[in-house]
Scaffold this motif. Sequence first.
Motif, short mmCIF file in Angstrom:
data_model
loop_
_atom_site.label_atom_id
_atom_site.label_comp_id
_atom_site.label_asym_id
_atom_site.label_seq_id
_atom_site.Cartn_x
_atom_site.Cartn_y
_atom_site.Cartn_z
N ILE A 97 0.95 -1.32 -0.01
CA ILE A 97 -0.08 -0.23 0.03
C ILE A 97 1.01 1.26 -0.06
O ILE A 97 1.88 1.47 0.83
N THR A 98 0.78 1.88 -1.02
CA THR A 98 1.55 3.38 -1.26
C THR A 98 0.97 4.24 -0.63
O THR A 98 -0.30 4.66 -1.23
N ARG A 99 1.47 5.28 0.09
CA ARG A 99 0.88 6.45 0.35
C ARG A 99 1.23 7.45 -0.45
O ARG A 99 2.31 7.69 -0.82
N VAL A 100 0.29 8.16 -1.24
CA VAL A 100 0.16 9.22 -2.17
C VAL A 100 -0.30 10.42 -1.81
O VAL A 100 -1.28 10.58 -1.05
N THR A 101 0.53 11.64 -1.71
CA THR A 101 0.24 12.79 -1.24
C THR A 101 -0.61 13.45 -2.33
O THR A 101 -0.10 13.77 -3.39
N ALA A 102 -1.83 13.94 -2.18
CA ALA A 102 -2.50 14.87 -3.10
C ALA A 102 -2.51 16.18 -2.51
O ALA A 102 -2.77 16.46 -1.30
N GLY A 103 -2.55 17.20 -3.66
CA GLY A 103 -3.02 18.71 -3.02
C GLY A 103 -4.24 18.78 -2.42
O GLY A 103 -4.98 18.09 -2.76
N ASP A 104 -4.43 19.69 -1.53
CA ASP A 104 -5.74 19.92 -1.07
C ASP A 104 -6.76 20.08 -2.05
O ASP A 104 -7.85 19.46 -2.06
N ASP A 105 -6.53 20.98 -3.15
CA ASP A 105 -7.71 21.34 -3.95
C ASP A 105 -7.79 19.99 -4.95
O ASP A 105 -9.00 19.60 -5.21
N GLU A 106 -6.77 19.28 -5.13
CA GLU A 106 -7.00 17.84 -6.01
C GLU A 106 -7.70 16.93 -5.27
O GLU A 106 -8.70 16.25 -5.84
N TRP A 107 -7.50 16.86 -3.90
CA TRP A 107 -8.06 15.95 -3.22
C TRP A 107 -9.45 16.03 -2.98
O TRP A 107 -10.25 15.31 -3.06
N LYS A 108 -9.78 17.45 -2.71
CA LYS A 108 -11.08 17.78 -2.53
C LYS A 108 -11.99 17.66 -3.72
O LYS A 108 -13.18 17.14 -3.57
N ALA A 109 -11.31 18.13 -4.89
CA ALA A 109 -12.14 17.84 -6.25
C ALA A 109 -12.49 16.32 -6.31
O ALA A 109 -13.55 16.00 -6.95
N ALA A 110 -11.57 15.41 -6.13
CA ALA A 110 -11.70 14.01 -6.47
C ALA A 110 -13.02 13.57 -5.47
O ALA A 110 -13.64 12.65 -5.80
N ALA A 111 -12.65 13.92 -4.24
CA ALA A 111 -13.86 13.48 -2.97
C ALA A 111 -15.16 14.11 -3.66
O ALA A 111 -16.13 13.22 -3.55
N VAL A 112 -15.24 15.39 -4.02
CA VAL A 112 -16.50 15.63 -4.35
C VAL A 112 -17.07 14.99 -5.75
O VAL A 112 -18.25 14.61 -5.89
N ALA A 113 -16.14 14.45 -6.64
CA ALA A 113 -16.48 13.89 -7.79
C ALA A 113 -16.97 12.76 -7.33
O ALA A 113 -17.95 11.87 -8.19
N ASP A 114 -16.77 11.95 -6.16
CA ASP A 114 -16.78 10.58 -5.85
C ASP A 114 -18.19 10.54 -5.07
O ASP A 114 -18.56 9.69 -4.30
N GLY A 115 -18.84 11.88 -4.81
CA GLY A 115 -19.99 12.04 -3.99
C GLY A 115 -20.02 12.48 -2.86
O GLY A 115 -21.03 12.54 -2.21
N VAL A 116 -18.72 13.15 -2.25
CA VAL A 116 -18.80 13.66 -1.08
C VAL A 116 -19.10 14.98 -1.15
O VAL A 116 -18.72 15.68 -2.06
#
Length: 284
Positions: A219-238
């Motif tokens: 399991i690799t820990r991947v660091t996402a930028g704040d805006d990138e992570w938020k956009a992905a979370a919202v796209a996933d329905g959050v």
Amino acid sequence: MIIITGATGQLGSRIVERLLERAPANEVGVSVRDAAKASSLAERGVRVRTGDFTEPAGLEHAFEGADRVLIISAAIRGDAAVAASKTAVDAARAAGARRILYTSHQAASKDSLFAPQLTHADTEAYLAGLDIPFTALRNGFYASTLGYYVGAALRTGELVVPEDGPFSWTAHDDLAEAAAIALADDGVLDGVTPPLTAPELLDFEAVAAILSELSGRRITRVTAGDDEWKAAAVADGVPEPAAEFTLGMFRAARRGEFAVADPTLEKLLGRPAIPARAVLQGLI
């Protein structure tokens, strides 16, 4: 009588069980929003009454005859959360409680980057201004929070989260036992407690390493930028407010707000705290 609010929740239900090991059922009462969900407690002799932090009249009935009241912080946010906690505190005081206990957090602060800590700080200050003994249980960061990330990490082989910092991941079972001890042994914890945490500090890099060992898969820990992570979370329905709320947790972590471990919890329990590794094992 000892009254516990939120007694059907993840923490509250555990506290009731641990308290029933220390006190007779007829000396324990619970205040819950849905009494039907606590029917098994009623069958065991626990007093079950309906209470809602937004309805003072109902709390008056739920807290009747209280000697000690444990207020489990409401699962709401912002000003509404502060108002709800103060309503519950006032109701406990009006009921004649000799001590009010409240589930706070290790990082409670008026300048925290994580919104719940502002609520906890305000509630602690309110309790401190009253003429009644109180205990603010500064619980460590719930290790169960990791459950929100484990599933995706095991599916994809990547633990993708924003930049973080160390957390003192602490098990619900340990915090429940600590609360039960504080309820049963009046005064064992007085005022604002030290951080009630497990002794080990782990960031998400360390969590990924433990997951790799436990699962047998890298399991690799991947660091996402704040805006990138938020956009992905919202796209996933959050919902966007929920994603922003969670970002606050990571921002606070990288400022070191959760990088605090203290021996108080283990001393109170008289045993080692449950390690985050054991919690992760249960999530796989």
